[in-house]
Design a protein around this motif. Structure first.
Motif, PDB file in Angstrom:
ATOM      1  N   PRO A  90       4.923  -7.465   1.039  1.00  0.00           N
ATOM      2  CA  PRO A  90       4.288  -6.191   1.388  1.00  0.00           C
ATOM      3  C   PRO A  90       4.155  -5.262   0.188  1.00  0.00           C
ATOM      4  O   PRO A  90       3.308  -4.387   0.188  1.00  0.00           O
ATOM      5  CB  PRO A  90       5.212  -5.591   2.449  1.00  0.00           C
ATOM      6  N   CYS A  91       5.011  -5.458  -0.825  1.00  0.00           N
ATOM      7  CA  CYS A  91       5.046  -4.504  -1.932  1.00  0.00           C
ATOM      8  C   CYS A  91       5.829  -5.147  -3.068  1.00  0.00           C
ATOM      9  O   CYS A  91       6.739  -5.942  -2.818  1.00  0.00           O
ATOM     10  CB  CYS A  91       5.768  -3.229  -1.455  1.00  0.00           C
ATOM     11  N   SER A  92       5.487  -4.801  -4.306  1.00  0.00           N
ATOM     12  CA  SER A  92       6.262  -5.359  -5.425  1.00  0.00           C
ATOM     13  C   SER A  92       7.721  -4.900  -5.331  1.00  0.00           C
ATOM     14  O   SER A  92       8.617  -5.555  -5.847  1.00  0.00           O
ATOM     15  CB  SER A  92       5.649  -4.951  -6.765  1.00  0.00           C
ATOM     16  N   GLY A  93       7.943  -3.781  -4.655  1.00  0.00           N
ATOM     17  CA  GLY A  93       9.308  -3.296  -4.450  1.00  0.00           C
ATOM     18  C   GLY A  93      10.102  -4.155  -3.471  1.00  0.00           C
ATOM     19  O   GLY A  93      11.298  -3.958  -3.305  1.00  0.00           O
ATOM     20  N   ARG A  94       9.441  -5.101  -2.812  1.00  0.00           N
ATOM     21  CA  ARG A  94      10.126  -5.993  -1.882  1.00  0.00           C
ATOM     22  C   ARG A  94      10.677  -7.213  -2.616  1.00  0.00           C
ATOM     23  O   ARG A  94      11.440  -7.995  -2.050  1.00  0.00           O
ATOM     24  CB  ARG A  94       9.167  -6.424  -0.759  1.00  0.00           C
ATOM     25  N   VAL A  95      10.244  -7.421  -3.863  1.00  0.00           N
ATOM     26  CA  VAL A  95      10.611  -8.648  -4.569  1.00  0.00           C
ATOM     27  C   VAL A  95      12.031  -8.524  -5.120  1.00  0.00           C
ATOM     28  O   VAL A  95      12.324  -7.692  -5.967  1.00  0.00           O
ATOM     29  CB  VAL A  95       9.612  -8.961  -5.697  1.00  0.00           C
ATOM     30  N   CYS A 153       1.665  -8.299  -4.125  1.00  0.00           N
ATOM     31  CA  CYS A 153       1.670  -7.197  -3.168  1.00  0.00           C
ATOM     32  C   CYS A 153       0.453  -7.311  -2.261  1.00  0.00           C
ATOM     33  O   CYS A 153      -0.674  -7.474  -2.722  1.00  0.00           O
ATOM     34  CB  CYS A 153       1.652  -5.882  -3.928  1.00  0.00           C
ATOM     35  N   ASN A 154       0.701  -7.229  -0.970  1.00  0.00           N
ATOM     36  CA  ASN A 154      -0.349  -7.393   0.039  1.00  0.00           C
ATOM     37  C   ASN A 154      -1.524  -6.443  -0.176  1.00  0.00           C
ATOM     38  O   ASN A 154      -2.660  -6.776   0.105  1.00  0.00           O
ATOM     39  CB  ASN A 154       0.281  -7.146   1.413  1.00  0.00           C
ATOM     40  N   TRP A 155      -1.228  -5.230  -0.661  1.00  0.00           N
ATOM     41  CA  TRP A 155      -2.250  -4.177  -0.669  1.00  0.00           C
ATOM     42  C   TRP A 155      -3.103  -4.179  -1.921  1.00  0.00           C
ATOM     43  O   TRP A 155      -4.157  -3.585  -1.942  1.00  0.00           O
ATOM     44  CB  TRP A 155      -1.574  -2.808  -0.498  1.00  0.00           C
ATOM     45  N   CYS A 156      -2.592  -4.795  -3.003  1.00  0.00           N
ATOM     46  CA  CYS A 156      -3.402  -4.761  -4.222  1.00  0.00           C
ATOM     47  C   CYS A 156      -3.612  -6.154  -4.779  1.00  0.00           C
ATOM     48  O   CYS A 156      -4.686  -6.723  -4.659  1.00  0.00           O
ATOM     49  CB  CYS A 156      -2.768  -3.839  -5.251  1.00  0.00           C
TER      50      CYS A 156
END
Lengths: 659, 143, 323
Positions: free
Chosen positions: B45-50, B17-20
């Motif tokens: 962008p987010c683990s939810g994008r995987v 994730c880009n942010w963490c």
């Protein structure tokens, strides 16, 4: 295949010491799509950036990969570089060969191999990059503040002060909120009304603020800069333009109802203002109790009103207004104590909640500011204050700390001693928490100067004993059993989210925590914003707070609002979700996972043979979408994609990184 | 990558994730916390994008271990992406294990932007565990 | 002819005759005794072809997707399992409730032709009919009665909802749920899960190796109702063309994942798989995990609820190391 250039940075020796740059450049030249590869000691330097620009021109590059430090460092720098050379800034990709390669690996051979793999991956992605553009949106330069307590008042005043127009919507017939119910405020003991009422009047007099009391939010549509809100102005049954606020009607009305403002300690009439300093100081008829509306007789107020302002025929009116920004400032409710029977609340009149006690202290309250026992009208001698009633109680209350009780209890103890000579306050506590400027000193005064007795212990039971109350507890510090005879018990009941907070959150498309307090966008860095752009939070609707914190947050929210409304237009993030309508099934799996309410249903009309058929598909609002991509995974047919991180791009990265 | 047991070097693909976690990886670099070069990061962008498909594809193309790293619960930059990821990967992980894929090969971790040392520790641990298992042949293309 | 079939015919004829619907989906009898495919009846006079017998097992619900495109309102006969398919389509917004007239058929299970052939010589069987709790097997040289319960399809043995969960009319009295289904439902999953990890892989590799990628499992599944399936897309190529084990597992894992929290256990995927792959053992494994981690949930019972993979709770446990 897009003509791609690769630029490898040495970063002095930061990268070059661990990655064989020559080898990497040579390898890059053999990658699919790469027509040019070069290196420089500092790619981010002016010379380095010139090399990129020059190569874009002379080699007609369509995509650019820079192998350097983290994109979190210089992605923007290089985006500007490629844009300056005429490419779309999103044609750039960064291979992170410093933070995630040269700085963490020691062996040059394997680090070089990894750097090449990372460059190959960035190239694979870059080949599939598409031009992305931010879109511009207009902004409605009007703000809505929901809730007329101190938070809403402060936010509205600050927004108005910056020159923007504000509508303040309050559910009750008057603004003022919880702060209006308080007597004195800690840690200075200045009178609550004295500092609040001037602000209430200022709201009423401001040319920029339009006040809607006895009004509620019905519906919220739209998005940042462009909200469309429907407000229900409840029928007041009093013509505000005629009413002079003389108050005669309230004296003659024959119906007596428990006063909400005074928590049922006194009665109000069916036509009423909540309290004497109400703003606007014009009454409303409570139709649930008014004899005309319940029994079809009376009409005394109509007869008595010298201005002819009574209008029984009024109906609720819906008004629809456009706003650029919204501040939610709906406050809290003191916890109801239905399941705390052990404290005899509701069973004995001398057991009070802290807000009820506050009304006893207040000069305009039921006892004109004298502390008198409701049971016999005599002043109490010993008073027990029980802390954390329904707070820090996982079993049957709120697990969280209500934050304000320790401080107002210290205040109550001090005021008790001042108002009833010889009275003794006993405070039963779990911990005394006094973080805040001058707070600890204030608490110290309560026991040092006024002799308040603090007993660490949970009260197990309060029971009537003759005309007194017996409080049973354990002194946790000595282990001794404590039994105390008192004349009055004050319960520091917890702070709950306002009734109806959940429903309002749904209307606003903002989220709440498990206790229905509104969620901020980030607990540390975005404490007044919500996840819905353009909606901000002020005060206790977000969580328990005292007055200074509430006012500070309200001013912060106002600042956010004015910063937003002051812009010429809004620019949207270009890396947002996008729907391929051909593939979209319309089952809206994407909509349910979107935290921003950015996805909606759209009806598509398609030609099929000679017929026009209508079919449901998803549609993304580019302004609301923040680009998280949760929808892309929820979408089984892969019909919704995230620009900048498309399925094609990530799949290509996976393929390239595994080579 | 070499395939002999002794010289075997596993390939670990990490979706960060880009942010963490990606920031955590950067911090591991900035603070020079070494980990094996077997780990290669794909920024999302987010683990939810995987998408689970990305994970299966990585295994198909030769990854010996796959990691999804996201923000700690409650800290998602996008509010709820990691919560969705947690549900998705909870069941995907159980399913893969049920199909006979060793649990060490697919991992999900929460690593914040301030946890550079943790990023490095997790990568060391993951690489070591996968190295012990040897090359992954399950789910892998025949080609 | 059985009264069940007669009731279907009467209901269909009535609905078509008075114009409540312009198409009815049910079953008809085909050439052989074990064939009862889905029937499409567009006129009251054609209702005679409808039949409800021990082999009316196909779920007619998926045909509603196309049927409702050219018919304003469609009548459909549904067993318990089929009715959950209706909820599936309603929840996926692929169907509006007013587009269908649902005739509910409480069902105590359908017969497995293989189990019948195992007892009676296949070439001698002429017809198999339901008579109460018995099957009447007519043979070339006489007839025999056997207990229907002994010849049930595997999927019917573990059925938790034999009675339709959504319907406009129920054609006959509800039937009881079989005893012990809560245990039998996960028995096969548990027996696979108990194997050692390598054994599990070998077991599944052997199963998936037989997959011919005919996509019948997907095509029959009411939960697989996307307009365009990712497995058919070329860019990105989610699924490789090569039919090797890795791509097959890719297909089967993602297929199972896409129906996770949405599969309502009709078991048609497994029943029609020409390679005999025990797909329910995957689907039910996902159901077990969803129940375990996110709380008990049964898909297809209420079209208004929230499937577990579209929602979350902050305090959800994780099925992985969260340290």
């Amino acid at each position: 295949m897009k003509r791609t250039g690769v630029f490898i940075c040495w970063c002095g020796s930061n990268i070059a010491a661990t990655v064989d740059i020559e080898l990497a450049v040579a390898a890059a030249k053999n990658m699919p799509g790469v027509v040019f590869a070069d290196q420089n000691k500092y790619m981010c330097s002016e010379i380095g950036q010139e090399i990129i620009k020059e190569a874009i021109r002379s080699h007609r590059l369509e995509r650019v990969v820079v192998a350097s430090c983290s994109p979190r460092m210089h992605e923007n720098t290089f985006r500007k570089t490629v844009a300056a050379a005429g490419l779309n800034p999103y044609f750039l990709e960064i291979a992170n060969v410093r933070e995630q390669c040269s700085w963490v690996h020691k062996d040059k051979e394997t680090a070089t191999a990894k750097a090449i793999a990372l460059i190959r991956t960035a190239v694979a992605k870059a080949l599939r990059n598409e031009a992305l553009f931010a879109s511009e949106l207009p902004i409605e330069r009007r703000a809505l503040v929901i809730g007329g307590g101190i938070a809403g008042i402060q936010a509205a005043l600050d927004i108005a002060d910056s020159g923007f127009v504000v509508d303040l919507v309050e559910k009750e017939p008057s603004i003022g909120g919880r702060m209006a119910q308080l007597d004195k405020t800690f840690p200075t003991l200045d009178c609550s009304a004295c500092i609040l009422t001037p602000k209430m009047v200022e709201v009423a007099q401001s040319e920029k603020i339009t006040l809607f009391t006895y009004a509620e939010i019905e519906k919220v549509e739209g998005y940042v800069g462009n909200f469309t809100v429907t407000v229900r102005n409840r029928a007041r049954s009093v013509d505000m333009s005629k009413c002079t606020g003389c108050g005669d009607c309230m004296l003659k009305c024959p119906v007596k109802v428990d006063s909400e403002f005074d928590l049922g300690l006194v009665k109000r009439r069916a036509i009423y203002t909540p309290f004497p300093q109400a703003v606007p100081n014009k009454p409303a008829i409570d139709r649930e109790h008014c004899r005309w509306f319940t029994e079809n007789k009376c009409r005394v107020c109509e007869k008595i009103c010298p201005a002819g302002a009574i209008d029984y025929s009024q109906e609720d009116e819906l008004m629809t207004v456009k706003y650029g920004a919204i501040v939610a400032a709906t406050g809290f409710d003191p916890k109801k104590l239905g399941n705390y029977g052990e404290y005899a609340y509701g069973k004995h009149p001398d057991v009070l909640t802290s807000l009820e006690f506050e009304r006893l202290l207040n000069a305009s309250g039921p006892t004109a500011g004298k502390i008198l026992r409701p049971s016999n009208g005599r002043p109490p001698k010993n008073v027990a204050f029980i802390q954390c009633v329904g707070s820090r109680d996982k079993a049957k209350g709120n697990p969280y700390c209500a934050k304000v009780c320790c401080m107002y209890t210290a205040k109550h103890a001090i005021l008790l001693c001042e108002k009833v000579p010889g009275a003794r306050p006993f405070v039963f506590y779990i911990d005394v928490r006094t973080p805040g400027k001058d707070y600890e000193e204030f608490y110290n005064r309560a026991y040092e100067e006024y002799g308040a007795t603090y007993i660490k212990g949970n009260v197990s039971k309060v029971f009537p004993d003759g005309d007194k109350l017996l409080v049973r507890s354990v002194d946790a510090l000595s282990g001794a059993l404590v039994e105390l005879e008192v004349e009055m018990v004050v319960l520091a009941n917890s702070v709950d989210a306002r009734a109806g907070a959940k429903e309002l959150a749904q209307k606003l498309s903002i989220t709440t925590n498990a206790f229905n307090f509104f969620n901020e966008a980030h607990p540390k860095l975005r404490p007044v914003e919500t996840h819905t752009a353009g909606i901000f939070l002020a005060g206790t609707c977000q969580g328990p707070k005292d007055i200074p914190e509430t006012v500070a947050q309200a001013s912060a929210a106002a600042m956010k609002v004015t910063a937003l409304l002051g812009k010429d237009s809004l620019l949207s993030t270009p890396t947002v979700a996008e729907v391929d309508e051909k593939l979209c099934t319309g089952d809206m799996s994407c909509l349910v996972v979107c935290p921003y309410g950015a996805i909606s249903e759209k009806i598509l009309e398609e030609r099929r043979g000679r017929e026009t058929v209508r079919r449901k598909v998803a549609e993304v609002n580019m302004v609301l979408c923040q680009g998280c991509g949760a929808c892309t995974v929820a979408c089984r047919p892969g019909a919704i994609n995230l620009k900048g991180f498309t399925n094609e791009q990530i799949m290509a990265e996976v393929e390239a990184i595994c080579l | 990558m070499p395939v002999t047991r002794e010289g075997f070097e596993p390939l670990i693909v990490a979706f960060c994730c880009n942010w963490c976690s990606y920031a955590g990886a950067d911090l591991a670099g900035t603070s020079r916390q070494p980990y094996p070069s077997n780990v290669r990061v794909i920024r999302v962008p987010c683990s939810g994008r995987v998408n689970p498909s990305f994970i299966i594809r990585a295994f198909q193309r030769g990854a010996d271990g796959v990691l999804v790293a996201g923000c700690h619960p409650g800290d998602c930059h996008y509010h709820s992406g990691n919560y969705h990821a947690r549900r998705r990967f909870t069941i995907l992980k159980q399913l893969l294990e049920y199909l006979g894929i060793e649990p060490e090969r697919f991992q999900v971790r929460w690593i914040s932007g301030s946890e550079g040392a943790k990023f490095s520790a997790v990568m060391n641990e993951l690489t070591e565990n996968v190295r012990k298992l040897g090359q992954n042949r399950k789910l892998r293309d025949a080609r | 002819m059985s009264t069940a079939s007669e009731k279907l015919r009467a209901s269909a004829a009535e609905a078509l005759a008075c114009g409540r619907v312009s198409l009815v989906l049910g079953w008809r009898k085909k050439d052989f005794w074990w064939q009862s495919p889905v029937a499409f009846v567009e006129a009251a006079a054609e209702a005679e072809q409808l039949s409800f017998d021990p082999f009316s097992v196909y779920n007619p619900v998926k045909y509603l997707l196309e049927a409702t495109e050219c018919h304003e309102k469609v009548g459909v006969f549904v067993k318990g399992c089929d009715s959950r398919g209706i909820n599936r389509l309603l929840q996926d917004k692929r169907l509006e409730r007013e587009q269908v007239l649902i005739f509910g058929l409480p069902c105590s299970g359908k017969a497995d032709p293989a189990k019948i052939r195992a007892v009676f010589p296949a070439q001698k069987i002429r017809e198999v009919a339901q008579e109460g709790e018995e099957l009447l097997v007519r043979l070339t040289d006489g007839q025999e009665r056997v207990a229907a319960a002994d010849f049930l399809l595997e999927k019917c043995l573990t059925c938790r909802h034999p009675n339709p969960v959504v319907f406009d009319e129920l054609l006959w009295e509800p039937v009881p749920v079989r005893a012990g289904v809560d245990v039998s439902r996960f028995a096969r999953v548990n027996s696979v899960a108990q194997k050692e990890i390598l054994e599990r892989y070998t077991y599944w590799a052997r199963q998936f190796d037989r997959c011919i990628r005919c996509f019948a499992c997907r095509n029959t599944c009411p939960a697989c109702n996307c307009r365009s399936c990712i497995f058919d897309q070329a860019e990105p190529r989610w699924l490789g063309k090569a039919s090797d084990l890795a791509d097959t597992m890719n297909y089967q894992i993602i297929r199972a994942f896409h129906v996770a929290g949405r599969c309502f256990e009709c078991g048609e995927c497994e029943r029609i798989c020409p390679a005999g792959i025990p797909l329910q053992e995957m689907n039910r494994r996902l159901i077990m995990d969803i129940d375990k981690y996110f709380g008990p949930y049964e898909a297809g019972l209420d079209a208004g609820d929230s499937p577990p993979l579209g929602t979350y709770r902050g305090e959800d446990p994780a099925g992985f190391d969260e340290s």
